[in-house]
Design a protein around this motif. Structure first.
Motif, PDB file in Angstrom:
ATOM      1  N   GLU A  60       0.839  -1.190   0.000  1.00 29.97           N
ATOM      2  CA  GLU A  60       0.000   0.000   0.000  1.00 29.97           C
ATOM      3  C   GLU A  60       0.885   1.255   0.000  1.00 29.97           C
ATOM      4  N   TRP A  61       0.396   2.305  -0.640  1.00 28.18           N
ATOM      5  CA  TRP A  61       1.095   3.587  -0.666  1.00 28.18           C
ATOM      6  C   TRP A  61       0.458   4.548   0.335  1.00 28.18           C
ATOM      7  N   SER A  62       1.170   5.627   0.613  1.00 30.98           N
ATOM      8  CA  SER A  62       0.667   6.632   1.558  1.00 30.98           C
ATOM      9  C   SER A  62      -0.291   7.615   0.901  1.00 30.98           C
ATOM     10  N   VAL A  63      -0.431   7.534  -0.434  1.00 32.19           N
ATOM     11  CA  VAL A  63      -1.323   8.442  -1.159  1.00 32.19           C
ATOM     12  C   VAL A  63      -2.267   7.614  -2.016  1.00 32.19           C
ATOM     13  N   ALA A  64      -3.312   8.238  -2.502  1.00 27.76           N
ATOM     14  CA  ALA A  64      -4.274   7.568  -3.366  1.00 27.76           C
ATOM     15  C   ALA A  64      -3.617   7.208  -4.707  1.00 27.76           C
ATOM     16  N   PRO A  65      -4.199   6.268  -5.447  1.00 32.11           N
ATOM     17  CA  PRO A  65      -3.629   5.894  -6.742  1.00 32.11           C
ATOM     18  C   PRO A  65      -3.427   7.096  -7.664  1.00 32.11           C
ATOM     19  N   GLY A  66      -2.235   7.151  -8.266  1.00 29.62           N
ATOM     20  CA  GLY A  66      -1.930   8.203  -9.234  1.00 29.62           C
ATOM     21  C   GLY A  66      -1.532   9.537  -8.656  1.00 29.62           C
ATOM     22  N   GLU A  67      -1.387   9.636  -7.338  1.00 29.11           N
ATOM     23  CA  GLU A  67      -1.040  10.918  -6.710  1.00 29.11           C
ATOM     24  C   GLU A  67       0.470  11.034  -6.496  1.00 29.11           C
ATOM     25  N   MET A  68       0.985  12.235  -6.641  1.00 28.96           N
ATOM     26  CA  MET A  68       2.391  12.473  -6.363  1.00 28.96           C
ATOM     27  C   MET A  68       2.615  12.460  -4.851  1.00 28.96           C
ATOM     28  N   THR A  69       3.722  11.882  -4.430  1.00 27.37           N
ATOM     29  CA  THR A  69       4.024  11.779  -3.002  1.00 27.37           C
ATOM     30  C   THR A  69       4.821  12.997  -2.532  1.00 27.37           C
ATOM     31  N   SER A  70       4.942  13.139  -1.218  1.00 30.43           N
ATOM     32  CA  SER A  70       5.753  14.233  -0.674  1.00 30.43           C
ATOM     33  C   SER A  70       7.217  14.041  -1.042  1.00 30.43           C
ATOM     34  N   HIS A  71       7.678  12.794  -1.027  1.00 30.18           N
ATOM     35  CA  HIS A  71       9.049  12.529  -1.478  1.00 30.18           C
ATOM     36  C   HIS A  71       9.200  12.871  -2.956  1.00 30.18           C
ATOM     37  N   GLY A  72       8.158  12.585  -3.735  1.00 29.22           N
ATOM     38  CA  GLY A  72       8.186  12.945  -5.150  1.00 29.22           C
ATOM     39  C   GLY A  72       8.325  14.433  -5.355  1.00 29.22           C
ATOM     40  N   ALA A  73       7.660  15.222  -4.517  1.00 28.93           N
ATOM     41  CA  ALA A  73       7.761  16.680  -4.620  1.00 28.93           C
ATOM     42  C   ALA A  73       9.168  17.153  -4.277  1.00 28.93           C
ATOM     43  N   VAL A  74       9.799  16.506  -3.286  1.00 35.62           N
ATOM     44  CA  VAL A  74      11.173  16.865  -2.906  1.00 35.62           C
ATOM     45  C   VAL A  74      12.140  16.558  -4.052  1.00 35.62           C
ATOM     46  N   ALA A  75      12.016  15.351  -4.621  1.00 33.53           N
ATOM     47  CA  ALA A  75      12.900  14.963  -5.724  1.00 33.53           C
ATOM     48  C   ALA A  75      12.703  15.872  -6.933  1.00 33.53           C
ATOM     49  N   LEU A  76      11.443  16.218  -7.229  1.00 28.61           N
ATOM     50  CA  LEU A  76      11.163  17.129  -8.332  1.00 28.61           C
ATOM     51  C   LEU A  76      11.746  18.507  -8.052  1.00 28.61           C
ATOM     52  N   GLY A  77      11.620  18.972  -6.810  1.00 28.63           N
ATOM     53  CA  GLY A  77      12.190  20.274  -6.454  1.00 28.63           C
ATOM     54  C   GLY A  77      13.692  20.304  -6.672  1.00 28.63           C
ATOM     55  N   ALA A  78      14.365  19.187  -6.379  1.00 27.09           N
ATOM     56  CA  ALA A  78      15.810  19.108  -6.621  1.00 27.09           C
ATOM     57  C   ALA A  78      16.114  19.202  -8.110  1.00 27.09           C
ATOM     58  N   MET A  79      15.296  18.549  -8.928  1.00 23.05           N
ATOM     59  CA  MET A  79      15.464  18.632 -10.379  1.00 23.05           C
ATOM     60  C   MET A  79      15.268  20.065 -10.872  1.00 23.05           C
ATOM     61  N   VAL A  80      14.232  20.727 -10.387  1.00 24.75           N
ATOM     62  CA  VAL A  80      13.964  22.114 -10.795  1.00 24.75           C
ATOM     63  C   VAL A  80      15.164  22.998 -10.476  1.00 24.75           C
ATOM     64  N   GLN A  81      15.725  22.839  -9.283  1.00 22.68           N
ATOM     65  CA  GLN A  81      16.881  23.645  -8.893  1.00 22.68           C
ATOM     66  C   GLN A  81      18.078  23.364  -9.794  1.00 22.68           C
ATOM     67  N   ALA A  82      18.277  22.109 -10.144  1.00 25.65           N
ATOM     68  CA  ALA A  82      19.403  21.762 -11.012  1.00 25.65           C
ATOM     69  C   ALA A  82      19.243  22.373 -12.403  1.00 25.65           C
ATOM     70  N   VAL A  83      18.035  22.300 -12.946  1.00 27.29           N
ATOM     71  CA  VAL A  83      17.782  22.882 -14.264  1.00 27.29           C
ATOM     72  C   VAL A  83      17.905  24.406 -14.198  1.00 27.29           C
ATOM     73  N   ARG A  84      17.389  25.000 -13.128  1.00 25.90           N
ATOM     74  CA  ARG A  84      17.501  26.452 -12.953  1.00 25.90           C
ATOM     75  C   ARG A  84      18.968  26.874 -12.904  1.00 25.90           C
ATOM     76  N   THR A  85      19.772  26.146 -12.145  1.00 29.56           N
ATOM     77  CA  THR A  85      21.194  26.461 -12.044  1.00 29.56           C
ATOM     78  C   THR A  85      21.872  26.385 -13.403  1.00 29.56           C
ATOM     79  N   HIS A  86      21.506  25.384 -14.188  1.00 23.50           N
ATOM     80  CA  HIS A  86      22.083  25.226 -15.524  1.00 23.50           C
ATOM     81  C   HIS A  86      21.807  26.454 -16.389  1.00 23.50           C
ATOM     82  N   TYR A  87      20.548  26.865 -16.421  1.00 21.19           N
ATOM     83  CA  TYR A  87      20.200  27.984 -17.309  1.00 21.19           C
ATOM     84  C   TYR A  87      20.616  29.340 -16.734  1.00 21.19           C
ATOM     85  N   MET A  88      20.688  29.439 -15.433  1.00 20.92           N
ATOM     86  CA  MET A  88      21.264  30.657 -14.841  1.00 20.92           C
ATOM     87  C   MET A  88      22.720  30.804 -15.273  1.00 20.92           C
ATOM     88  N   GLY A  89      23.427  29.681 -15.311  1.00 19.16           N
ATOM     89  CA  GLY A  89      24.821  29.702 -15.734  1.00 19.16           C
ATOM     90  C   GLY A  89      24.991  30.130 -17.180  1.00 19.16           C
TER      91      GLY A  89
END
Length: 391
Positions: A60-89
């Motif tokens: 069983e998961w901690s969220v309903a089927p098809g929902e993004m998890t809190s860990h998923g939001a953290v991992a996505l936030g890390a990706m956003v920061q990495a992409v932002r850093t790339h284009y800022m550079g």
């Protein structure tokens, strides 16, 4: 008079140097489109439904089927920061000031894509009060023109294309992945005694439902199961939930994900299906990069320089087919894993001609599990489109 003349010459010289220094000697990045898959989610079917379909004891998961998890939001936030850093550079201006040059458009059909757009809005411009937007009612043709009733793939062309891709399901890596999944989930299901519905040996079949093609059979079930296993690992589930494969889960995923890749190639990456499903998105990307009006995405104006589309792996598969793109990763067995970002860049040269460059950003399997993205810029790939993006 001679002194005055010398001063004027010196002033003209300095002016000329200043103008020369301000003219870029190479291309300048003027526009970017980012097509992001949503963050880590739970499977779209419940654990009970998955057990009935595959015979495996899914947790069983901690969220309903098809929902993004809190860990998923953290991992996505890390990706956003990495992409932002790339284009800022790269000195990309929309990320350096709070102008109106940014637009974030998400697929409103799913809560996880809405959340993904919000994560991008917060991470790209944390001090600029940018917000993600989406279509409030009904399917959005930008993300799925078939569901929106805007396009229907030719049945004859789709079935011909599907038939030409059937050999993919017979490849050794796909057969090996199916066998590994069978051994893990329901090892006795192909014996012809009991639970034969869990056997993954059935040939792939193309079905039609409400005017849209759909894949069934062993590759379809196996592809769904392979992706669900990857989601479990990415979310951080303990190795014990992987049953007999718990000793080497990354090894298992590397073995079974070719089934998911085959599932995509046999349907979602068929050009006829991709053009119908995501032709509106492809044309919007083309129009934006060609400095033409983007009529299908509200809020995109002449001053917009960065367009973020928060969507699905199906959208990335479709644009790959439409533009003739392909890619693989050594450290991530899923080519369209959660958070993967497909980037289209408009570079303008001093003579004013434009070049479009295409990149792919991803997180490794272990980075997703850890919620990090430290290696994203190093692992970025430049892709060569097989089909023209601009006329």
């Amino acid at each position: 008079m001679k002194k005055t003349h010398s001063i004027l010459l010196w002033a003209l010289f300095l002016t000329g140097c200043s103008e020369s220094a301000s003219v870029p000697s190479g291309p300048v990045l003027e526009k970017v489109v980012l097509l992001s898959r949503h963050g880590i989610r739970s499977p779209t079917a419940s654990a009970t439904a998955l057990r009935e379909k595959t015979g495996f004891n899914w947790p069983e998961w901690s969220v309903a089927p098809g929902e993004m998890t809190s860990h998923g939001a953290v991992a996505l936030g890390a990706m956003v920061q990495a992409v932002r850093t790339h284009y800022m550079g790269l000195g990309f201006n929309p990320l350096r000031s709070c102008s109106n040059g940014m637009r974030i458009w998400a697929d409103g059909a799913d809560h996880r894509t809405q959340q993904t757009g919000q994560v991008w809005a917060r991470g790209l411009a944390p001090d600029c009060h940018v917000s993600a937007q989406w279509q409030e009612h009904g399917p959005d043709p930008v993300f799925n023109a078939i569901s929106a009733g805007r396009a229907v793939p030719s049945k004859q062309e789709t079935e011909q294309a599907f038939a030409s891709m059937l050999p993919v399901s017979k490849r050794s890596d796909v057969r090996g992945g199916l066998q590994a999944l069978q051994t893990l989930m329901a090892p006795g299901a192909c014996d012809g005694v009991a639970h034969t519905a869990w056997c993954l040996r059935d040939d792939a079949v193309l079905e039609w439902k409400k005017g849209a093609p759909r894949l069934s059979g062993g590759v379809a079930t196996g592809g769904m199961a392979a992706e669900s296993l990857l989601l479990l690992y990415s979310e951080g589930f303990a190795e014990g939930v992987f049953g007999s494969a718990k000793a080497d889960v990354p090894g298992l995923l590397k073995t079974v994900l070719p089934v998911h890749e085959a599932e995509s190639r046999m349907l979602r990456r068929l050009p006829v299906v991709a053009a119908a499903r995501n032709g509106v998105m492809a044309e919007s990307v083309r129009a934006f990069l060609a400095d033409r009006s983007v009529t299908e995405i509200p809020g995109v104006t002449d001053s917009t320089r960065l367009l973020v589309l928060a969507g699905h792996d199906t959208n990335q598969d479709a644009l790959a087919a439409i533009f003739g793109l392909s890619w693989t990763f050594d450290d991530q067995p899923d080519s369209t894993a959660p958070d993967t970002v497909l980037a289209f860049e408009q570079w303008r040269y001093p003579d004013r001609h434009v070049e479009v460059r295409v990149r792919i950003f991803h997180q490794s399997l272990e980075e997703l599990r850890a919620g990090q993205a430290s290696g994203v810029e190093r692992s970025m790939q430049t892709l060569e489109p097989g089909n023209a993006i601009l006329p």
